[in-house]
Structures are given as structure tokens and as C-alpha cells.
Scaffold this motif. Sequence first.
Motif, PDB file in Angstrom:
ATOM      1  N   GLN A 260      23.738  33.463  75.447  1.00  0.00           N
ATOM      2  CA  GLN A 260      23.581  35.069  75.324  1.00  0.00           C
ATOM      3  C   GLN A 260      25.143  35.836  75.698  1.00  0.00           C
ATOM      4  OE1 GLN A 260      19.866  36.623  76.440  1.00  0.00           O
ATOM      5  NE2 GLN A 260      18.518  34.928  76.572  1.00  0.00           N
ATOM      6  N   ALA A 261      25.004  36.677  74.277  1.00  0.00           N
ATOM      7  CA  ALA A 261      26.385  37.546  74.118  1.00  0.00           C
ATOM      8  C   ALA A 261      26.059  38.438  74.907  1.00  0.00           C
ATOM      9  CB  ALA A 261      26.467  38.536  73.057  1.00  0.00           C
TER      10      ALA A 261
ATOM     11  N   PRO B 254      26.209  42.680  69.110  1.00  0.00           N
ATOM     12  CA  PRO B 254      28.084  42.777  70.565  1.00  0.00           C
ATOM     13  C   PRO B 254      28.024  42.022  68.849  1.00  0.00           C
ATOM     14  CG  PRO B 254      26.904  42.252  72.476  1.00  0.00           C
ATOM     15  CD  PRO B 254      25.938  41.524  71.035  1.00  0.00           C
ATOM     16  N   ALA B 255      29.634  42.276  69.636  1.00  0.00           N
ATOM     17  CA  ALA B 255      30.807  42.351  68.315  1.00  0.00           C
ATOM     18  C   ALA B 255      30.775  40.654  68.911  1.00  0.00           C
ATOM     19  CB  ALA B 255      32.632  42.677  68.442  1.00  0.00           C
ATOM     20  N   GLY B 256      31.028  39.956  67.427  1.00  0.00           N
ATOM     21  CA  GLY B 256      30.900  38.143  67.799  1.00  0.00           C
ATOM     22  C   GLY B 256      30.458  37.083  67.796  1.00  0.00           C
TER      23      GLY B 256
ATOM     24  N   LEU C  56      23.723  35.043  69.885  1.00  0.00           N
ATOM     25  CA  LEU C  56      24.348  34.246  70.577  1.00  0.00           C
ATOM     26  C   LEU C  56      25.387  33.843  70.858  1.00  0.00           C
ATOM     27  CD1 LEU C  56      21.441  31.241  70.635  1.00  0.00           C
ATOM     28  CD2 LEU C  56      22.205  33.158  72.435  1.00  0.00           C
ATOM     29  N   ILE C  57      27.101  33.230  71.458  1.00  0.00           N
ATOM     30  CA  ILE C  57      28.129  33.397  71.069  1.00  0.00           C
ATOM     31  C   ILE C  57      28.083  31.136  71.514  1.00  0.00           C
ATOM     32  CG2 ILE C  57      29.110  35.316  71.412  1.00  0.00           C
ATOM     33  CD1 ILE C  57      29.764  34.943  74.449  1.00  0.00           C
TER      34      ILE C  57
ATOM     35  N   PRO D 126      17.935  32.303  72.429  1.00  0.00           N
ATOM     36  CA  PRO D 126      17.695  34.162  72.457  1.00  0.00           C
ATOM     37  C   PRO D 126      15.902  34.723  73.387  1.00  0.00           C
ATOM     38  CG  PRO D 126      16.665  33.831  69.848  1.00  0.00           C
ATOM     39  CD  PRO D 126      17.109  32.095  70.538  1.00  0.00           C
ATOM     40  N   GLY D 127      16.764  35.986  73.335  1.00  0.00           N
ATOM     41  CA  GLY D 127      15.487  36.663  74.403  1.00  0.00           C
ATOM     42  C   GLY D 127      14.705  36.099  75.698  1.00  0.00           C
ATOM     43  N   ASN D 128      14.050  35.618  75.724  1.00  0.00           N
ATOM     44  CA  ASN D 128      13.190  34.881  76.841  1.00  0.00           C
ATOM     45  C   ASN D 128      13.176  33.716  76.917  1.00  0.00           C
ATOM     46  OD1 ASN D 128      11.387  35.073  75.421  1.00  0.00           O
ATOM     47  ND2 ASN D 128       9.425  36.106  77.081  1.00  0.00           N
TER      48      ASN D 128
END
Length: 377
Positions: free
Chosen positions: A155-156, A204-206, A212-213, A243-245
Motif C-alpha cells: 500500500q502506497a 498518491p502519485a505513482g 499499491l506501489i 488494498p484496504g483491509n
Amino acid sequence: MADFYDILGISKGASAAEIKKAYRKKAIEFHPDKNPGDTAAEENFKKAAEAYETLSDPQKKSRYDQLGHQAYTSGGGQGFGGGGGFGGMDMEDIFSQFGDIFGGGGGGFSGFSGFGGGGGQRRVKGKDLRIRVSLTLEEAANGVEKKVKVKRKKQAPGVSYKTCPTCKGSGQIARIQNTILGRMQTSAPCTSCGGSGQIIDSKPAGADNQGLISEEETVSIKIPAGVESDMRLKVGGKGNEAPGNGVSGDLLVDIEVKPHAELQREGNNLHYDLYVSVPEAVLGTSKEIKTVSGKVRIPIEAGIQSGKILRLRGKGMPSLNGYGTGDLLVHVNVWTPRSLSKEQKDFFESMKTDSHFEPAPEQGDKSFFEKVKDMFS
């Protein structure tokens, strides 16, 4: 540990359709939503899923028929197995992999709420990652800890999520479906949020569309002694994050044991070809040989015959389940020189008529086939 066939109540000759039918019957009988708060039923539900995971896969079924549970057991609590790992399944694994068995898309059935707490929400699991790790025979024999670099999604920083408006955070959408059991209400993962009950609020960016990153991480893998090529370890939670929880996926580690220059493996036994000269075979000697735990010196008795097999007990590979160790079988080969000087030829010419050099096998001298039979007994 119960046999997989006994768990599903079928014979080893059961067809794929019979295996699936038996599992569906057990899954319905012990489904958590049908037996709320019954830990015994939940345990039986998991056992049935573990049995079906193996017996429904022809390759895993064949391996299980040959080796039984020892093929799906390991040390270190890493869930060792030929596929997903026996004993490493949880309820999320079961519903994500076998949800179609119940007639739905991966959730509950017959009006039950599906898996998860609070209104039937399912926690989405991140994707598993797979890598291949090469080991020397010595590492496979003694066990080893390997550190590998893995690129996994996380997660980002700064990502935030909000309740999915389609499913109102439950992660499920209900539908009516006709099945072999009659008209039933089933649930399936929400198509808007993928079953997580949340969608991205701030990205967020990216980051990708799930927030996710990709990041590289060093992961430590404890490899138990006795592993073989094509076996698989599972390191829980070291796959992609969800993602999330959601919960992280797993890291699946495929094992490759590199060929050894001097030792050949056969199950838990090892084989070593030892060459001795004619004078050494006649007079006797001692030889230093290689083992997976170091070098050892063994005596060679005078008059030893080519084809003799010397068994060094406990010098083979350890059993993966921790019960016993194989042997090292030393195959003695008397090396006959291919070129001789005139003096050497004259010597052997003079020995041709010597009665000591006439073949005279004794009753205790075994044939090649008897030796092979003894080796496998």
C-alpha cells in the motif's frame, strides 16, 4: 493425521467428479455459516478443503498417493507442500479457491452470509508471488536459511479508502440462483470493490488503481533439511499486499537442488562411485570419500571385488518429516589400466597361469542382481 480419502469418505479409485461431489457434501455439512460458533465444524470444513485441494489436482494426487502426508509436512511452520501447502490454508484461501463448488462466485450459499465478520464482508487477499531457489545438495541435506530479494506490491504511503457505495461495505452482492439443491440465494464478490468493501478515496502519485506501489524487499526463507527438487515452500504474508483491509498474499518458493559432482540422490539414499586400482583391490587400502556432512575415510578390504556395495548407514539425506536418515551406498569399481609398459605386461602375462588369479567366486559372493536387490531391500 487423517487420510485425505477418509476425510472425504471416498476410495482411492474415486473419479474427479466423485471427489468434487464428496467435497461439496462435506463443505455444505460443515460450512461455518451453517454451524456458527462450532469450532469442530470449522476444523472439519478446513480439513475437507485441504483434502480436496490435493485430490482434485492430478499431479498433487499422484504425489500424495506415493508419499502420503510426508510430502505435505515441513519444519519451521512454513506450510510445506507440493502446491498450496498442507496445513497452510485459512478460511479466506478456501472461499477464494473453491467458492465455485457452492454454486456462487466465492462466497456463501443458501442464504448464509458468506465468510467474514460483520455483515459478511470478505477480506480480499493479495496475489501470491512465486520464486525459484537453487540449493546445493549439502544445503538440502543440512537445511539452510536463504535471503532473497522480492519485488512485491505494498500500500502506497498516504493512500486512503472509503466504503464502497455499491455493496455498502459488505463486499458482497446477493443473487438468486437455481442449483442442484433447488432455488438458493447466493452471494458473490462485489464487482465495484472486488469484495473488499472499500474503494480508493485518495491515491498518491505513482500508485496503481488499487493504491499499491512496487517495492523490493529482502525476505528470509528457512529451508528445512531433506527437501528435494520441485518441492514448494510457502512463506505466509510475503506476497503482494491487498488494498484496504485485505490480507497479504504468500510467497511460493519452488526448490531446485543442483546436481552434485560426486553424489547421486535416490530418495533419501545417496550413491557414490569409488574407483580403486588393481593393487589396491588385491592388497587392501583405505579411501577418503565425500559425504554431505564432510569427508570420511573408509577401509577397503584385501581382495575386494568390483561391484561390491559398501553401505554407510546414516550418511544419506535426512527424511523431510524428521524420521530417520538415508544411507550412503559406495559402489566399488576396480579400475583396469588401459595402457601398460612392457615390464607390466610381462608381469601380468606371468600371472595368467597363476592359480591365485583364477576367478573363484565363493558361495557368499553375490551376483549383480542380488546386490541390486539387497540395495533396495
